[in-house]
Design an enzyme around this catalytic site. Structure first.
Site, PDB file in Angstrom:
ATOM      1  N   ASP A 183       0.838  -1.199   0.000  1.00 12.46           N
ATOM      2  CA  ASP A 183       0.000   0.000   0.000  1.00 12.46           C
ATOM      3  C   ASP A 183       0.874   1.250   0.000  1.00 12.46           C
ATOM      4  O   ASP A 183       1.540   1.552   0.979  1.00 12.46           O
ATOM      5  CB  ASP A 183      -0.892  -0.007   1.244  1.00 12.46           C
ATOM      6  CG  ASP A 183      -2.004   1.029   1.188  1.00 12.46           C
ATOM      7  OD1 ASP A 183      -1.982   1.871   0.262  1.00 12.46           O
ATOM      8  OD2 ASP A 183      -2.886   1.001   2.064  1.00 12.46           O
ATOM      9  N   HIS A 284     -12.164  -1.982  -0.161  1.00 15.17           N
ATOM     10  CA  HIS A 284     -11.443  -1.446   0.987  1.00 15.17           C
ATOM     11  C   HIS A 284     -12.321  -1.625   2.220  1.00 15.17           C
ATOM     12  O   HIS A 284     -13.502  -1.327   2.197  1.00 15.17           O
ATOM     13  CB  HIS A 284     -11.179   0.048   0.722  1.00 15.17           C
ATOM     14  CG  HIS A 284     -10.493   0.776   1.824  1.00 15.17           C
ATOM     15  ND1 HIS A 284     -11.139   1.672   2.648  1.00 15.17           N
ATOM     16  CD2 HIS A 284      -9.193   0.773   2.220  1.00 15.17           C
ATOM     17  CE1 HIS A 284     -10.279   2.196   3.493  1.00 15.17           C
ATOM     18  NE2 HIS A 284      -9.098   1.667   3.271  1.00 15.17           N
TER      19      HIS A 284
END
Length: 381
Positions: A183, A284
């Site tokens: 990420d 997410h």
């Protein structure tokens, strides 16, 4: 059946729940929240509630249209998140009314289980190894880690090498049969992302996430064309219209958040749009049990669903855990790195209402951290 009452609950560690009650006794739950802006979203939910009280909860699409398009000013994270939680609650009611899980209302299940991944740190190689081992111990076969902490606009040699070293440490623990996603968290400029991606290619990341901040989504195509690593983005995009340009730019994984991007109704449409571009869906979800259950319901009915994020046991859940607010934890249990198909009606989980009401008495005041570089300038986090 009519909606009679809508309540919100500010619960630790940083979440907001909404409860939608009907005159038939059926109650639906959802999770409308922007992390760090929960009180603001709470006000938005209260305003939207004016449109729903007294109406038929089963007119989900009509309610979604009215809530999103019924005023001159539209969109944005606050309104979209308020709509998201209410939308989840309406689907929960519909499933409970008909006695079926939400995925049955979305066309039925296309898979029996969903692969899950957990978040690990990313600050030090030693910490990464320990954190990954802990995730493997609970049966997960995939993890996601931060690429870095604060990054200068043009990273130093040490900063760039540090990213590679940390991902290499993760790969060593995971071996060739498990996955690590990396990420970038919007902390990288395009220049930094283009420098780092080729260096990570030998380590075969599952994907690299949010390589540029969402307001620079128009630049992401320059990265997708320059690396073989699948590129993922979307946690801060809130509609099909916002996803279209990044889908056209060549991303491989779309990551809408079920509590931010219009709820089940809109994310289902984003998934269909993504399928046209051969893009996989990986929502997410570093949030609570209702957001997670909503993600899973979409996942069971979505052909191009890849994997699901979750925050069970994550270190920043201070003061409460994901499963603290559900009566039966079994439906969200990991089985060989997966969660089995939810079969209960609605979202498929039963909320511990007493626990939620008790938690709301103290609430929370979680705020996003503020980072600065050594020279005092603001740093993306």
């Amino acid at each position: 059946m009519r909606i009679t009452r809508i309540e919100t609950f500010l619960v630790p560690p940083r979440w907001l729940f909404v409860r939608v009650e009907t005159d038939s006794g059926i109650v639906g739950w959802g999770e409308p929240v922007v992390e760090g802006r929960s009180e603001t979203v709470r006000t938005a939910v209260e305003q939207l509630a004016e449109l729903l009280i007294g109406t038929d909860p089963l007119r989900i699409e009509d309610h979604w249209q009215v809530m999103t398009k019924g005023s001159f000013y539209r969109g944005g994270p606050i309104l979209a998140s308020a709509v998201s939680g209410l939308d989840q609650a309406l689907w929960d009611i519909a499933g409970k009314h008909l006695g079926v899980p939400v995925h049955q209302l979305l066309g039925g299940h296309v898979r029996d289980r969903i692969r899950m991944y957990g978040w690990v740190g990313g600050d030090e190689p030693g910490e990464i190894a320990d954190s990954i081992s802990a995730q493997l111990d609970v049966g997960l076969t995939a993890v996601k880690m931060n690429a870095s902490g604060r990054m200068h606009p043009i990273g130093s040699v040490a900063e760039i090498d540090g990213v590679v070293e940390r991902v290499a440490a993760a790969r060593e623990v995971l071996g060739p049969n498990r996955d690590v996603a990396v990420d970038f968290h919007g902390r990288f400029t395009l220049a930094n992302a283009r420098r780092v991606a080729p260096l990570l290619e030998p380590l075969r990341p599952f994907f690299i996430e949010e390589p540029v901040v969402p307001e620079n989504s128009h630049l992401i195509g320059q990265l997708t064309r320059s690396t073989s690593i699948p590129v993922a983005t979307g946690e801060r995009l809130y509609s099909r219209q916002e996803f279209l340009p990044v889908l056209q730019s060549g991303i491989a994984v779309a990551q809408p958040d079920l509590s931010h991007a219009g709820g089940i109704t809109e994310v289902r449409k984003i998934a269909s749009l993504a399928e046209i571009f051969d893009v996989q869906l990986a929502p997410h979800c570093p949030l609570g049990p209702l957001a997670l259950a909503a993600c899973l319901q979409v996942g069971f009915a979505t052909p191009n669903f890849l994997i699901q994020e979750q925050s069970i046991g994550i270190h920043y859940n201070q003061g409460a855990e994901v499963l603290d607010y559900v009566l039966d934890k079994t439906p969200l249990k990991f089985v060989n790195g997966h969660i089995e198909r939810l079969t209960g009606p609605g979202l498929g989980i039963e909320v511990d209402e007493q626990s939620v009401r008790s938690a709301d008495k103290n609430g929370h005041a979680w705020r996003s951290p503020l980072w600065r570089h050594d020279d005092g300038s603001y740093a993306e986090w």
